[in-house]
Design a protein around this motif. Sequence first.
Motif, PDB file in Angstrom:
ATOM      1  N   UNK A 121     -87.371   2.034 -30.656  1.00  0.00           N
ATOM      2  CA  UNK A 121     -85.995   2.149 -31.132  1.00  0.00           C
ATOM      3  C   UNK A 121     -85.893   3.272 -32.157  1.00  0.00           C
ATOM      4  N   UNK A 122     -84.687   3.803 -32.294  1.00  0.00           N
ATOM      5  CA  UNK A 122     -84.376   4.761 -33.345  1.00  0.00           C
ATOM      6  C   UNK A 122     -83.089   4.258 -33.998  1.00  0.00           C
ATOM      7  N   UNK A 123     -83.158   4.027 -35.285  1.00  0.00           N
ATOM      8  CA  UNK A 123     -82.047   3.395 -35.981  1.00  0.00           C
ATOM      9  C   UNK A 123     -81.804   4.069 -37.318  1.00  0.00           C
ATOM     10  N   UNK A 124     -80.617   3.928 -37.834  1.00  0.00           N
ATOM     11  CA  UNK A 124     -80.303   4.416 -39.174  1.00  0.00           C
ATOM     12  C   UNK A 124     -80.075   3.254 -40.129  1.00  0.00           C
ATOM     13  N   UNK A 125     -79.375   2.225 -39.645  1.00  0.00           N
ATOM     14  CA  UNK A 125     -79.000   1.111 -40.519  1.00  0.00           C
ATOM     15  C   UNK A 125     -79.606  -0.225 -40.089  1.00  0.00           C
ATOM     16  N   UNK A 126     -80.505  -0.193 -39.093  1.00  0.00           N
ATOM     17  CA  UNK A 126     -81.239  -1.393 -38.721  1.00  0.00           C
ATOM     18  C   UNK A 126     -80.692  -2.191 -37.547  1.00  0.00           C
TER      19      UNK A 126
END
Length: 164
Positions: free
Chosen positions: A8-13
Motif C-alpha cells: 500500500x501507499x498512503x498519506x493519512x493511513x
Amino acid sequence: MTEILVAYATKMGATKEIAEAIATRIRSASHEVVVLDAGDVGSVEPYKAVVLGSALYAGRWRREAVKLLTRNEKLLHTRPLWLFHSGPLGSDVTPQQAPRKVREIAARIGADEPITFGGRLTPESAAGFIARKMAQGPMAGDFRDWDEIDRWAYTIAQRLVAAR
C-alpha cells in the motif's frame, strides 16, 4: 516463498487500513500474506501474487506505489496482480480512472484497472493544510465500504485457492 504481498501507499493511513483488511480476508483462505508499505518493497520476486493499493489524490497515485509497479513490471507480468485505490470522498463513490502511467503499466502486465474504494478524511487523520481545511467541511468522514472491500478481497482469495 511467501505467497501473497499486499502493498500500500498512503498519506493519512486509510489505504493501509484497507490493505490490512484485504490481507485478513486472504489469510482466512489459508494463504500466507505479508503487508508492507510500497516504499519498503524492493522486489516482488519472493511473492506468488501481489495486491497493490494507493491513495488517490487529485487523480494521482502515491509515488511509492508507481515506483513499485515500474521497478517490478517484468516480474509482475508473471504473477497475479490486483490493484486498488482509495480516496474519493462523499456518500456516492464513483469509480475513478487510474493515472495514465498506472493504466499503461497495468495494461502491459495484463492486470485489470484498479478498483476504487472510498476514502477517509477526518480532523484526526488529516495531514497538511488543505486536508485539515477539507476535514472541517462537508467532505469530511469515512467513506470506505468495508463490506465491498471484503467482497473484493474474498474474490482474490478464491482465485488464489483455485490457482493452487
